[in-house]
Write a protein that holds these residues in place. Structure first.
Motif, PDB file in Angstrom:
ATOM      1  N   GLU A  10      10.474 -37.283 -99.721  1.00  0.00           N
ATOM      2  CA  GLU A  10      11.515 -38.097-100.786  1.00  0.00           C
ATOM      3  C   GLU A  10      11.582 -39.487-100.024  1.00  0.00           C
ATOM      4  OE1 GLU A  10      12.841 -37.271-103.436  1.00  0.00           O
ATOM      5  OE2 GLU A  10      11.830 -35.568-103.387  1.00  0.00           O
ATOM      6  N   ARG A  30       9.159 -41.754-101.235  1.00  0.00           N
ATOM      7  CA  ARG A  30       9.183 -42.087-102.825  1.00  0.00           C
ATOM      8  C   ARG A  30      10.095 -43.336-102.926  1.00  0.00           C
ATOM      9  NH1 ARG A  30      11.076 -37.446-105.812  1.00  0.00           N
ATOM     10  NH2 ARG A  30      10.798 -38.797-107.333  1.00  0.00           N
ATOM     11  N   HIS A  31      10.822 -43.865-101.803  1.00  0.00           N
ATOM     12  CA  HIS A  31      11.926 -44.435-102.008  1.00  0.00           C
ATOM     13  C   HIS A  31      11.330 -46.008-101.980  1.00  0.00           C
ATOM     14  CE1 HIS A  31      15.564 -46.594-101.799  1.00  0.00           C
ATOM     15  NE2 HIS A  31      16.302 -45.401-102.175  1.00  0.00           N
ATOM     16  N   SER A  50      16.727 -33.250-100.473  1.00  0.00           N
ATOM     17  CA  SER A  50      16.320 -34.157-101.341  1.00  0.00           C
ATOM     18  C   SER A  50      17.148 -35.110-101.932  1.00  0.00           C
ATOM     19  CB  SER A  50      15.381 -33.631-102.359  1.00  0.00           C
ATOM     20  OG  SER A  50      14.324 -32.914-101.823  1.00  0.00           O
ATOM     21  N   ARG A  51      18.277 -34.429-102.299  1.00  0.00           N
ATOM     22  CA  ARG A  51      19.364 -35.050-103.172  1.00  0.00           C
ATOM     23  C   ARG A  51      20.388 -36.004-102.114  1.00  0.00           C
ATOM     24  NH1 ARG A  51      24.200 -31.820-106.314  1.00  0.00           N
ATOM     25  NH2 ARG A  51      23.519 -33.008-108.108  1.00  0.00           N
ATOM     26  N   TRP A  91      18.334 -39.717-101.490  1.00  0.00           N
ATOM     27  CA  TRP A  91      18.799 -40.590-102.601  1.00  0.00           C
ATOM     28  C   TRP A  91      20.275 -40.991-102.425  1.00  0.00           C
ATOM     29  CZ3 TRP A  91      14.823 -43.101-104.892  1.00  0.00           C
ATOM     30  CH2 TRP A  91      13.734 -42.562-104.880  1.00  0.00           C
ATOM     31  N   GLU A  92      21.053 -40.050-102.034  1.00  0.00           N
ATOM     32  CA  GLU A  92      22.537 -40.427-102.139  1.00  0.00           C
ATOM     33  C   GLU A  92      22.767 -41.419-100.584  1.00  0.00           C
ATOM     34  OE1 GLU A  92      24.775 -36.743-102.149  1.00  0.00           O
ATOM     35  OE2 GLU A  92      24.261 -36.467-104.546  1.00  0.00           O
ATOM     36  N   MET A 138      20.651 -42.978 -99.032  1.00  0.00           N
ATOM     37  CA  MET A 138      19.965 -44.483 -99.238  1.00  0.00           C
ATOM     38  C   MET A 138      20.829 -45.312-100.074  1.00  0.00           C
ATOM     39  SD  MET A 138      17.351 -44.533 -97.150  1.00  0.00           S
ATOM     40  CE  MET A 138      16.178 -45.921 -97.811  1.00  0.00           C
ATOM     41  N   ALA A 139      21.565 -44.799-100.835  1.00  0.00           N
ATOM     42  CA  ALA A 139      22.639 -45.788-101.877  1.00  0.00           C
ATOM     43  C   ALA A 139      23.510 -46.088-101.154  1.00  0.00           C
ATOM     44  CB  ALA A 139      22.995 -44.865-102.967  1.00  0.00           C
TER      45      ALA A 139
END
Length: 147
Positions: free
Chosen positions: A24, A27-28, A130-131, A134-135, A137-138
């Motif tokens: 993951e 992919r960022h 995985s979720r 992304w959270e 990284m935000a």
């Protein structure tokens, strides 16, 4: 054998989770490289981050992720997403800590790591690896852009 009759290898399970986290992170759009250590059975993943893609000038930006699934399938996972660069050091941790109530907390220190950490409770919206990539990284982006 665990209570359900199947085997539970926490090292193997943790490695599998960290392997998916590494995928993951790769992919960022701000991650330039993500590697798992040690290579044969990950205990952590370190991602190199190009924060200039967020319009921020920092050096040596990394995100280190650790994940331990627990001794049994029913155990709460212990994990951390910890960011550092040449100016700051902070992270989100899901583990017992004497500085905060509950399992979730955010910790931060400024400078070159000579200061003590400050702590505040944090509630993770999910325990899905995985979720969370992304959270978190935000959250990293918002945090360093507000400094």
């Amino acid at each position: 054998m665990d209570e359900e009759g199947g085997s539970n290898d926490p090292g193997e399970a943790s490695h599998g989770v960290l392997w998916s986290i590494r995928q993951e992170l790769e992919r960022h759009p701000v991650v330039t490289k993500a590697r798992g250590f040690p290579s044969e059975s990950f205990t952590e993943v370190v991602a190199e981050i190009a924060v200039e893609r967020w319009g921020i000038g920092r050096e040596d930006a990394t995100l280190t992720v650790r994940w331990f699934t627990g001794e049994t399938r029913e155990s709460k996972p212990e994990f951390s997403f910890h960011y550092s660069d040449d100016k700051t050091d902070f992270g989100w941790h899901h583990e017992p800590n004497p500085h905060v109530d509950g399992w979730g907390h955010f910790q931060e220190r400024s400078g070159a790591g000579e200061d003590d950490y400050s702590y505040e409770p944090f509630t993770f919206p999910s325990e899905n690896p995985s979720r969370l990539v992304w959270e978190i990284m935000a959250h990293v982006s918002a945090r360093i852009q507000s400094e």
